[in-house]
Design an enzyme around this catalytic site. Structure first.
Site, PDB file in Angstrom:
ATOM      1  N   LYS A 207       1.423  -1.367   0.235  1.00  0.00           N
ATOM      2  CA  LYS A 207      -0.388  -0.511   0.043  1.00  0.00           C
ATOM      3  C   LYS A 207       0.639   1.426   0.065  1.00  0.00           C
ATOM      4  O   LYS A 207       0.675   1.851  -0.664  1.00  0.00           O
ATOM      5  CB  LYS A 207      -0.753  -0.054   1.242  1.00  0.00           C
ATOM      6  CG  LYS A 207      -1.727  -0.926   1.673  1.00  0.00           C
ATOM      7  CD  LYS A 207      -2.943  -1.382   2.515  1.00  0.00           C
ATOM      8  CE  LYS A 207      -2.286  -0.936   3.974  1.00  0.00           C
ATOM      9  NZ  LYS A 207      -1.393  -2.535   3.943  1.00  0.00           N
TER      10      LYS A 207
ATOM     11  N   ARG B 188     -10.057   0.638   8.787  1.00  0.00           N
ATOM     12  CA  ARG B 188      -9.568  -0.367   9.484  1.00  0.00           C
ATOM     13  C   ARG B 188     -10.816  -1.762   9.799  1.00  0.00           C
ATOM     14  O   ARG B 188     -10.343  -2.757  10.242  1.00  0.00           O
ATOM     15  CB  ARG B 188      -8.510  -0.726   9.832  1.00  0.00           C
ATOM     16  CG  ARG B 188      -7.063  -0.663   9.262  1.00  0.00           C
ATOM     17  CD  ARG B 188      -5.898  -0.680   9.789  1.00  0.00           C
ATOM     18  NE  ARG B 188      -4.937  -1.282  10.049  1.00  0.00           N
ATOM     19  CZ  ARG B 188      -3.642  -1.034   9.417  1.00  0.00           C
ATOM     20  NH1 ARG B 188      -3.545   0.135   8.410  1.00  0.00           N
ATOM     21  NH2 ARG B 188      -2.557  -1.150   9.096  1.00  0.00           N
TER      22      ARG B 188
ATOM     23  N   ARG C  16      10.956  -0.982  10.839  1.00  0.00           N
ATOM     24  CA  ARG C  16       9.837  -0.870  12.223  1.00  0.00           C
ATOM     25  C   ARG C  16       9.952  -1.778  12.745  1.00  0.00           C
ATOM     26  O   ARG C  16      10.327  -3.310  12.725  1.00  0.00           O
ATOM     27  CB  ARG C  16       8.685  -1.315  11.484  1.00  0.00           C
ATOM     28  CG  ARG C  16       8.141   0.160  10.719  1.00  0.00           C
ATOM     29  CD  ARG C  16       6.786  -0.030   9.511  1.00  0.00           C
ATOM     30  NE  ARG C  16       5.811  -0.086  10.026  1.00  0.00           N
ATOM     31  CZ  ARG C  16       4.617  -0.202   9.428  1.00  0.00           C
ATOM     32  NH1 ARG C  16       4.231  -0.068   8.137  1.00  0.00           N
ATOM     33  NH2 ARG C  16       3.623  -1.036  10.330  1.00  0.00           N
TER      34      ARG C  16
ATOM     35  N   ARG D 160      -0.116  -9.439  12.918  1.00  0.00           N
ATOM     36  CA  ARG D 160      -1.188  -7.624  12.574  1.00  0.00           C
ATOM     37  C   ARG D 160      -1.272  -8.341  11.345  1.00  0.00           C
ATOM     38  O   ARG D 160      -2.846  -8.293  10.490  1.00  0.00           O
ATOM     39  CB  ARG D 160      -0.121  -6.932  12.297  1.00  0.00           C
ATOM     40  CG  ARG D 160       0.175  -6.244  13.359  1.00  0.00           C
ATOM     41  CD  ARG D 160       1.925  -5.403  12.411  1.00  0.00           C
ATOM     42  NE  ARG D 160       2.193  -4.721  11.478  1.00  0.00           N
ATOM     43  CZ  ARG D 160       2.608  -4.884  10.750  1.00  0.00           C
ATOM     44  NH1 ARG D 160       4.286  -5.741  11.116  1.00  0.00           N
ATOM     45  NH2 ARG D 160       2.571  -4.332   9.132  1.00  0.00           N
TER      46      ARG D 160
ATOM     47  N   ARG E  33      11.189  -5.592   5.360  1.00  0.00           N
ATOM     48  CA  ARG E  33      11.241  -4.359   4.841  1.00  0.00           C
ATOM     49  C   ARG E  33      11.750  -2.592   6.017  1.00  0.00           C
ATOM     50  O   ARG E  33      12.015  -3.304   6.498  1.00  0.00           O
ATOM     51  CB  ARG E  33       9.648  -3.191   5.342  1.00  0.00           C
ATOM     52  CG  ARG E  33       9.254  -1.602   5.302  1.00  0.00           C
ATOM     53  CD  ARG E  33       8.164  -1.620   5.480  1.00  0.00           C
ATOM     54  NE  ARG E  33       6.617  -2.259   6.809  1.00  0.00           N
ATOM     55  CZ  ARG E  33       5.586  -2.951   5.891  1.00  0.00           C
ATOM     56  NH1 ARG E  33       5.455  -1.674   5.756  1.00  0.00           N
ATOM     57  NH2 ARG E  33       4.828  -3.348   7.095  1.00  0.00           N
TER      58      ARG E  33
HETATM   59  P1  ADP Z   1       1.937  -1.406   3.146  1.00  0.00           P
HETATM   60  O1  ADP Z   1       1.922  -0.715   3.376  1.00  0.00           O
HETATM   61  O2  ADP Z   1       0.679  -2.812   2.572  1.00  0.00           O
HETATM   62  O3  ADP Z   1       2.569  -2.682   4.606  1.00  0.00           O
HETATM   63  P2  ADP Z   1       4.750  -1.605   1.711  1.00  0.00           P
HETATM   64  O4  ADP Z   1       4.100  -0.426   0.931  1.00  0.00           O
HETATM   65  O5  ADP Z   1       5.196  -1.123   3.120  1.00  0.00           O
HETATM   66  O6  ADP Z   1       3.271  -2.360   2.064  1.00  0.00           O
HETATM   67  O7  ADP Z   1       5.441  -2.752   1.314  1.00  0.00           O
HETATM   68  C1  ADP Z   1       6.422  -3.791   2.150  1.00  0.00           C
HETATM   69  C2  ADP Z   1       7.133  -4.298   1.765  1.00  0.00           C
HETATM   70  O8  ADP Z   1       7.164  -5.995   0.512  1.00  0.00           O
HETATM   71  C3  ADP Z   1       8.859  -3.396   1.285  1.00  0.00           C
HETATM   72  O9  ADP Z   1       9.845  -3.374   2.016  1.00  0.00           O
HETATM   73  C4  ADP Z   1       8.477  -2.886   0.238  1.00  0.00           C
HETATM   74  O10 ADP Z   1       9.986  -2.683  -0.442  1.00  0.00           O
HETATM   75  C5  ADP Z   1       7.672  -4.687  -0.881  1.00  0.00           C
HETATM   76  N1  ADP Z   1       7.033  -4.381  -1.129  1.00  0.00           N
HETATM   77  C6  ADP Z   1       5.878  -3.470  -2.426  1.00  0.00           C
HETATM   78  N2  ADP Z   1       5.596  -3.707  -3.451  1.00  0.00           N
HETATM   79  C7  ADP Z   1       5.969  -5.220  -3.390  1.00  0.00           C
HETATM   80  C8  ADP Z   1       6.420  -5.741  -5.157  1.00  0.00           C
HETATM   81  N3  ADP Z   1       5.270  -5.661  -6.188  1.00  0.00           N
HETATM   82  N4  ADP Z   1       7.207  -6.918  -4.664  1.00  0.00           N
HETATM   83  C9  ADP Z   1       7.890  -6.839  -4.109  1.00  0.00           C
HETATM   84  N5  ADP Z   1       8.619  -6.584  -2.746  1.00  0.00           N
HETATM   85  C10 ADP Z   1       7.488  -4.829  -2.841  1.00  0.00           C
HETATM   86  P1  ADP Z   2       1.133  -1.713   7.568  1.00  0.00           P
HETATM   87  O1  ADP Z   2       1.767  -0.237   6.633  1.00  0.00           O
HETATM   88  O2  ADP Z   2       2.292  -2.466   7.633  1.00  0.00           O
HETATM   89  O3  ADP Z   2      -0.385  -2.547   7.210  1.00  0.00           O
HETATM   90  P2  ADP Z   2       0.497   0.677   9.054  1.00  0.00           P
HETATM   91  O4  ADP Z   2       1.669   1.526   8.668  1.00  0.00           O
HETATM   92  O5  ADP Z   2      -0.700   1.275   8.243  1.00  0.00           O
HETATM   93  O6  ADP Z   2       0.986  -1.069   8.574  1.00  0.00           O
HETATM   94  O7  ADP Z   2       0.082   0.545   9.959  1.00  0.00           O
HETATM   95  C1  ADP Z   2       0.693   0.725  11.433  1.00  0.00           C
HETATM   96  C2  ADP Z   2       0.205   0.199  12.938  1.00  0.00           C
HETATM   97  O8  ADP Z   2      -0.660   1.522  13.780  1.00  0.00           O
HETATM   98  C3  ADP Z   2      -1.332  -0.707  13.461  1.00  0.00           C
HETATM   99  O9  ADP Z   2      -0.554  -2.213  13.020  1.00  0.00           O
HETATM  100  C4  ADP Z   2      -2.212  -0.087  14.037  1.00  0.00           C
HETATM  101  O10 ADP Z   2      -1.596  -0.293  15.138  1.00  0.00           O
HETATM  102  C5  ADP Z   2      -1.510   1.589  13.457  1.00  0.00           C
HETATM  103  N1  ADP Z   2      -3.104   1.577  12.807  1.00  0.00           N
HETATM  104  C6  ADP Z   2      -3.188   1.510  11.300  1.00  0.00           C
HETATM  105  N2  ADP Z   2      -3.780   2.253  10.565  1.00  0.00           N
HETATM  106  C7  ADP Z   2      -4.775   2.044  11.610  1.00  0.00           C
HETATM  107  C8  ADP Z   2      -6.304   2.196  12.115  1.00  0.00           C
HETATM  108  N3  ADP Z   2      -7.055   2.925  11.016  1.00  0.00           N
HETATM  109  N4  ADP Z   2      -6.854   2.156  12.667  1.00  0.00           N
HETATM  110  C9  ADP Z   2      -6.550   1.017  14.032  1.00  0.00           C
HETATM  111  N5  ADP Z   2      -4.863   1.265  13.998  1.00  0.00           N
HETATM  112  C10 ADP Z   2      -4.116   2.170  12.938  1.00  0.00           C
END
Ligand code: ADP
Ligand code: ADP
Ligand code: ZN
Length: 216
Positions: free
Chosen positions: A13, A88, A160, A171, A127
């Site tokens: 995302k 969420r 992180r 998660r 990541r």
């Molecule tokens: P999210 O916000 O959904 O948690 P991230 O964009 O932070 O996901 O991506 C999670 C991890 O996966 C990061 O280390 C990112 O570099 C990697 N990643 C994101 N998109 C891809 C992809 N299409 N193929 C392989 N790795 C990816």
């Molecule tokens: P990811 O990219 O791995 O999906 P986020 O960066 O979006 O993770 O979120 C990290 C953490 O922040 C979550 O595990 C939760 O604790 C908190 N968080 C983020 N967005 C929300 C939300 N909409 N509602 C509740 N908690 C949230």
């Protein structure tokens, strides 16, 4: 366009949000980023959010909804916005509908990025992101040119704390239990578009652009 980006943790995302918001020139609103910023500054919000984030649990709805309501009232959202990581829970989704109704606006599209659990775990564990410009890398799938250093700004790359150990799995379970029911919520409204996230970042982006262009 008023866009929601959904998907389990690690789906890509944040990575896609950077590309989408640059292409369409709209603000990227990430509740995760807002909470991490508050934690690093040590504000009251940060102290509260940290307790939940460290355990991989969701921050309480009332806290999260208040933040989003305030943010959506900023004038930079008038031309559209991208929500990343919000809503969420069903309560958050219903609250968002109310906030949008008050602003006389609507969510126009929900992009759901789907990826298998095993790959999500690998992605989260690898990541790293830039302390300075927040760019996202992966030690395995998208490594920086020099380990630990951001290609874009030379900043330090850090992992992180919630991307380690058991929190990663918690998660994913929280996502299945509390967030995945939202897919049916948006499907019913005819807003949901599913995108295969298990392909090259640029191909995922191409698929998202096709959906967004078809709605313009
Ligand atoms: P999210 O916000 O959904 O948690 P991230 O964009 O932070 O996901 O991506 C999670 C991890 O996966 C990061 O280390 C990112 O570099 C990697 N990643 C994101 N998109 C891809 C992809 N299409 N193929 C392989 N790795 C990816
Ligand atoms: P990811 O990219 O791995 O999906 P986020 O960066 O979006 O993770 O979120 C990290 C953490 O922040 C979550 O595990 C939760 O604790 C908190 N968080 C983020 N967005 C929300 C939300 N909409 N509602 C509740 N908690 C949230
Ligand atoms: Zn950087």
């Amino acid at each position: 366009m008023n866009i929601i980006l959904m998907g389990p943790p690690g789906a890509g995302k944040g990575t896609q949000a950077e590309l989408i918001t640059a292409e369409y020139n709209i603000p990227h609103i990430s509740t995760g980023d807002i909470f991490r910023e508050a934690v690093s500054k040590g504000t009251e919000l940060g102290k509260e959010a940290k307790k939940y984030m460290n355990e991989g649990k969701l921050v309480p709805d009332e806290v999260t909804i208040g933040i989003i309501e305030e943010r959506l009232n900023y004038s930079d959202c008038l031309q559209g916005f991208l929500l990343d990581g919000f809503p969420r829970t069903t309560v958050q989704a219903e609250a968002l509908d109310e906030v949008m109704a008050k602003l006389d606006r609507k969510i126009e599209v929900v992009i759901n990025i789907f990826v298998d659990r095993d790959i999500l775990i690998e992605r989260m564990e690898g990541r790293v992101s830039c302390k300075n410009c927040k760019s996202i890398y992966n030690t395995k799938f998208n490594p920086p040119s020099s380990p630990g250093i951001c290609d874009k700004c030379g900043g330090e790359l850090v992992q992180r704390s919630d991307d380690r150990g058991e929190t990663v799995r918690t998660r994913l379970d929280v996502y299945i239990e509390q967030t995945s029911p939202l897919l049916a919520y948006y499907e019913k409204k005819g807003l949901l578009h599913n995108i295969n996230g298990d392909q090259d970042t640029s191909l995922v982006f191409e698929d998202i652009k096709k959906v967004l262009e078809s709605l313009r």
